[in-house]
Design a protein around this motif. Structure first.
Motif: not given
Lengths: 325, 95
Positions: B13, B22, B15-20
């Motif tokens: 992955i 979701f 893109e760091p912090g892509s959980a944002r």
């Protein structure tokens, strides 16, 4: 300069663990990770063994991490970060990298006490410059609450279920913090997210020490402990106050209790709110409460003795007046 | 959902912090309510929140991030409040 350890100053830092992770509501693990990363003022690289934290923080294309993060299998988080650290040392020697980078490994109690133990033990022995962080929730919560060697005595789990044959887990938990200390590593400590200042100080101290470090951090799990979703921090605090989870550190073999509870509460204060210990309060299981309390008392007493061994000598008493003979 | 041909090699992955992207706010059954006049800005709710859903600006607490708050209620339990009056209370979602 390091960020002062006040919430006001820390809140100005960039969050390195984002929301949107899929850990349960009220889980203790993200709070632990957040505190560790907040306390770290260096660039940091992490490995993470399989467990709740790993499977919920990195699903498909979504990652909650803003630091370089490597997924490991259950048994090799420590080996993975050992390799990364070794490569870093090599690149530094070749002059290809100059930054001061810290290496951290996150793992649950299953990945630390049981499955990941051999790789952890090896990494500690080889002396890699890394910090291994275990968030201990006391069972394999990710796969549906199976017992681990960190599960406390008497707990009801799906692989030691309370029934007509056994009244929950019959063995005491393994004392991992001291086992790692016995590897002769420079720093091991036990922390709790309820005492965030103590936790962050220990993380900082660990980063400043060269060599392998181990932090064992309690992370309440409301699903596995059968508590309410809002009481993770309350349970962590009770664990400290009842001396079930004493906060101490062992630096170069010298034990120091970092937070002494004002008043040592009875262990039942910690056991009572948890559904996994419900059966221990039945009249026929009174012996279990007694056995659990005795174990905690013995551990605490020993810890105090260990600390006393290394306490600085009391100032020399005034010389006793000589008695004329 | 991407197919195996579309994902990065090794499923890396980038893109760091892509959980944002979701949002987990829909998990919530109970909703925390911030009562500003009882808030002493101690930021304990911010440091304890497992979902990083308490916004802070310049050392002062701001509104909850309802996009991500899962409604566990941890902040309300730990809130010291002012003069015994909590600055965070839990309410039934949807009322």
């Amino acid at each position: 300069m390091a960020t002062p350890l006040t919430l006001k100053e820390l809140s100005r830092k960039e969050e390195l663990f984002t929301p949107g992770h899929r850990l349960c509501a009220g889980c203790g693990a993200p709070t632990v990770v957040k505190m560790v990363l907040l306390a770290t003022d260096y660039p940091v690289i992490a490995s993470n063994s399989t467990g709740c934290l790993e499977v919920s923080s990195c699903i498909s294309e979504y990652t909650a991490w803003k630091i370089p993060w490597i997924h490991s299998a259950f048994e090799n988080a420590a080996a993975t970060i050992s390799g990364v650290e070794t490569m870093y040392r090599s690149l530094k020697k070749q002059g290809k990298i100059s930054d001061e980078i810290k290496f951290v490994s996150f793992a649950g109690d299953g990945g630390t006490y049981d499955i990941g133990f051999q790789s952890l033990s090896g990494a500690m022995e080889r002396g890699h410059d890394m910090t291994y962080i275990c968030y201990d929730n006391g069972a394999y919560m990710n796969t549906g609450i199976q017992r681990s060697s960190a599960t406390p005595f008497g707990a009801d789990t799906t692989t030691c279920p309370v029934g007509s044959h056994i009244p929950g887990k019959l063995q005491q938990r393994k004392d991992m913090t001291k086992i790692i200390a016995q590897h002769g590593v420079p720093y091991v400590a036990q922390c709790s997210p309820s005492h965030w200042g103590d936790l962050m100080k220990k993380v900082r101290k660990a980063h400043e020490i060269k060599g392998p470090k181990f932090l064992n951090i309690i992370a309440p799990c409301n699903r596995g402990w059968r508590t309410q979703s809002d009481d993770a921090i309350k349970m962590a605090k009770l664990a400290v106050e009842t001396c079930y989870w004493p906060l101490f550190e062992i630096e170069n073999g010298v034990t120091k209790i970092t937070q002494r509870p004002r008043e040592k509460k009875p262990l039942i204060d910690f056991l009572k709110p948890q559904g996994r210990f419900k059966h221990m309060f039945a009249p026929e299981n009174e012996w279990m409460l007694k056995a659990a309390q005795e174990h905690v008392d013995a551990y605490w007493e020993r810890l105090e003795k260990e600390e006393a061994c290394f306490a600085p000598p009391a100032p020399a008493a005034a010389e006793a007046p000589k008695v004329a003979d | 959902m991407k197919t195996w041909k579309e994902v990065n090699p090794g499923a890396v992955i980038l893109e760091p912090g892509s959980a944002r992207k979701f949002k987990t706010g829909s998990w919530r059954a109970m909703r925390p309510k911030w009562i500003e006049e009882n808030c002493i800005h101690c930021l304990l709710c911010w440091v304890y929140c497992p979902d990083m859903s308490v916004k802070v600006k310049d050392g002062k607490r701001e509104q909850f991030d309802y996009d991500f708050c899962k409604g566990c209620g941890l902040c309300a339990l730990e809130c010291p409040g002012k003069k015994g009056q909590k600055a965070i209370v839990m309410e039934q979602e949807g009322n």
